[in-house]
Design a protein around this motif. Sequence first.
Motif, PDB file in Angstrom:
ATOM      1  N   ILE A  67     -10.790  48.340 -72.721  1.00 35.78           N
ATOM      2  CA  ILE A  67      -9.698  47.596 -72.280  1.00 35.78           C
ATOM      3  C   ILE A  67      -7.878  47.054 -71.634  1.00 35.78           C
ATOM      4  CG2 ILE A  67      -8.057  45.031 -73.038  1.00 35.78           C
ATOM      5  CD1 ILE A  67     -10.278  45.261 -75.457  1.00 35.78           C
ATOM      6  N   LEU A  70      -7.353  46.687 -68.584  1.00 34.21           N
ATOM      7  CA  LEU A  70      -6.452  44.855 -68.204  1.00 34.21           C
ATOM      8  C   LEU A  70      -5.365  44.671 -68.824  1.00 34.21           C
ATOM      9  CD1 LEU A  70      -7.729  41.861 -67.699  1.00 34.21           C
ATOM     10  CD2 LEU A  70      -8.626  42.377 -70.176  1.00 34.21           C
ATOM     11  N   GLU A  71      -5.002  46.210 -69.837  1.00 39.41           N
ATOM     12  CA  GLU A  71      -3.941  45.860 -70.514  1.00 39.41           C
ATOM     13  C   GLU A  71      -2.563  46.339 -69.477  1.00 39.41           C
ATOM     14  OE1 GLU A  71      -1.078  44.838 -73.237  1.00 39.41           O
ATOM     15  OE2 GLU A  71      -2.995  44.366 -73.346  1.00 39.41           O
ATOM     16  N   SER A 365      -8.206  42.567 -76.489  1.00 40.67           N
ATOM     17  CA  SER A 365      -8.094  41.461 -75.044  1.00 40.67           C
ATOM     18  C   SER A 365      -6.719  40.653 -75.296  1.00 40.67           C
ATOM     19  CB  SER A 365      -9.271  41.259 -75.251  1.00 40.67           C
ATOM     20  OG  SER A 365      -9.517  40.169 -75.358  1.00 40.67           O
ATOM     21  N   LEU A 556     -12.942  40.716 -69.197  1.00 41.43           N
ATOM     22  CA  LEU A 556     -13.505  41.307 -69.880  1.00 41.43           C
ATOM     23  C   LEU A 556     -14.714  40.636 -70.426  1.00 41.43           C
ATOM     24  CD1 LEU A 556     -13.970  44.673 -70.838  1.00 41.43           C
ATOM     25  CD2 LEU A 556     -12.568  43.318 -73.256  1.00 41.43           C
ATOM     26  N   LYS A 625      -2.557  34.782 -71.674  1.00 38.52           N
ATOM     27  CA  LYS A 625      -3.575  35.835 -71.834  1.00 38.52           C
ATOM     28  C   LYS A 625      -4.879  34.527 -71.944  1.00 38.52           C
ATOM     29  CE  LYS A 625      -0.863  38.782 -73.572  1.00 38.52           C
ATOM     30  NZ  LYS A 625       0.157  39.252 -74.571  1.00 38.52           N
ATOM     31  N   GLY A 638      -9.264  37.434 -70.776  1.00 41.69           N
ATOM     32  CA  GLY A 638      -8.248  38.347 -70.208  1.00 41.69           C
ATOM     33  C   GLY A 638      -6.841  37.443 -70.089  1.00 41.69           C
TER      34      GLY A 638
END
Length: 641
Positions: A67, A70-71, A365, A556, A625, A638
Amino acid sequence: MQSGKTSKLAALAKARNKAKAEKVAEAASPAAGTAVSLLDRLSKKKPDPLQTTREIPPSMVSEVPNISKLEQVVENTTPDSPKNEPVQNTPSIPGPEPDALLKASPSGFAKSMFGRRIDEAFGVEEEFTDSQLTYFSIAPTQKAAIKAKQAFDVPSPDDVVIAAQSQSKGISKTGKGEKPGSSTTASIQKGVEALKVGDTSEKPAPPKIPRKKIDVVAEYEKSKSKRKENANLVVIGHVDAGKSTLMGRLLYDCGVVDERTIQKYKQEAEKIGKSSFALAWVLDQTGEERARGVTIDIAVNAFETPRGRYTILDAPGHRDFIPNMIAGAAQADFAVLVIDSSPGEFEAGFNVRGQTKEHALLVRSMGVQRIIVAVNKLDLMHWDKERFDEIKQQMSQFLTTAGFQAKNVSFIPCSGLTGDNIARKPADGLISWYSGPTLVEELETAKPVTKAIEKPLRMTIADVYRGGVTNPVTISGRIEIGNIQVGDTIIAVPGDEKATVKGIEVDNQAADWAVAGNNVQLHLANIEMEYLKIGDVICQADSPLVPLKEFEAKILAFESLTPMMIDIHRGRLNASGRITKLVATLDKGNGSVTKKKPRHIGPGSLAVVNIAVTGAPLPLEKGSKIVLRADGLTVAAGVVE
Ligand SMILES: Nc1nc2c(ncn2[C@@H]2O[C@H](COP(=O)(O)OP(=O)(O)OP(=O)(O)O)[C@@H](O)[C@H]2O)c(=O)[nH]1
């Protein structure tokens, strides 16, 4: 709860029901019975709908999503997301309870509108479908109900006509020969003017609440050194890992629960042969308080240590843990992952069907960077160092692959039941091989993520209620971004009603201002309660969030994704939507596009998708988020691009 096991809540309920049964006879007498008003009943909160927990697909075991990429996006795209809660309509003016909604017989006109046919030849009437019948439900919409209520505050059109007529009658009797412009004529004109319905009421001027023009950011910086660190934590872990017991222990050892209460729970628990439940019931006790009224978000359990104030998000142990956890994780500064170290139990939680991995992935996530792993129930393992090391090694590996940086992961050997290494150091010689911090000490060193307090305000409404006689409209929640002060004009998105902040309470203390990270109650003026809903996002009126009907998200995938119907969760807010386009899959290492317009997205893949909201636009913006669910499964998580 698992079958064959008496749940804590069921056990507590059983013990209490016994006591309650004795009161039933009394309560049954009409004299003794307390009348419960419809308004009271309406103002009771409904429980969250149950949702099933997802199991991690086998494919995820081999391919653990990372992740971190994504983070990066999450971190780089502040303003941080406004998060939270499914929309729940707050109690509006008294009206029929949902299950008591009446269905009126359709009128002849309606019948013709909906094509009801009468088969004359056979004399059989065609049945209406359910969807047709809903058109006839006698259930006022919320806005209509408010308007109706307001309409009765002013004279009705008939009242106005009658008043004007009686005035004009008076003229005909007495006003002979009066000239235009005389007082009688003027009064007729007044009466006629009064026929303009709606202009007749003299509304009291809205109260003026002075704004002190505080430089909140500067005040916050000044006060920083005097304050205790404030952090929210979410507790996660496999079923029966000991989450409730450990949290109960924390609350007890930190003085939130007194000795008498614990003794009472012990006695109740012993009576039903479950003495070990006493600590877990501590959480249930505060859960009851939540049901009674004022709550700060889902966070009702809070404790203080010498260096910090901590709010436990969520009361763990419920079957519908995942949706609750999404709400909690969206607001958490860090997670405490509880692991049962006893033989076979760690493995059960860690395997394909275990919740250990799923919970850890979900919190990551949702942007949680810091995780404290409580290796629990070590009393059952005689504080075996090898077992601790084994768990630490496997978990470290998994957590780093899942996107947690090694420096943000720590492991604490402990026992929630005995209290060893929770708030106090373990008994002498018990863990001779360990000289590290207790769980509480570790919490104190875990600095909460720095909040963007100078950015435009975003706070998701967690609760709406009457805050007392002088505060008829109060909302609560955690400020996610920005700051607020008394006198500010705010707006609750997606609605367009404005309100003035009349008073602020931070952690139940009156305050002139508050900043991101604070759990607050806002007392509002110049707005009706009915216009505020749980899940709405509070913004400054001059920098509101613009709700989205369609957006791109970097997600994700936890399950295989195609263009499909989904539920979009933003904390507790959830709405139906559709993945309309699979835009691209991305490389998990560097975020570059690996394939454009893929036909499907496999579990564990990082991807960009286009999502359309089915109903009204949602209060989402860049950086929000989200979690996507379908058929009760969490299919992706995500961030809005
Ligand atoms: N020996 C021992 N037993 C524990 C410890 N912590 C919890 N237990 C027991 O383990 C069982 C489950 O504990 P809970 O606190 O209910 O676990 P949970 O994770 O909250 O459970 P769910 O909410 O149902 O998922 C209870 O019987 C507890 O008494 C511990 O540190 N040592």
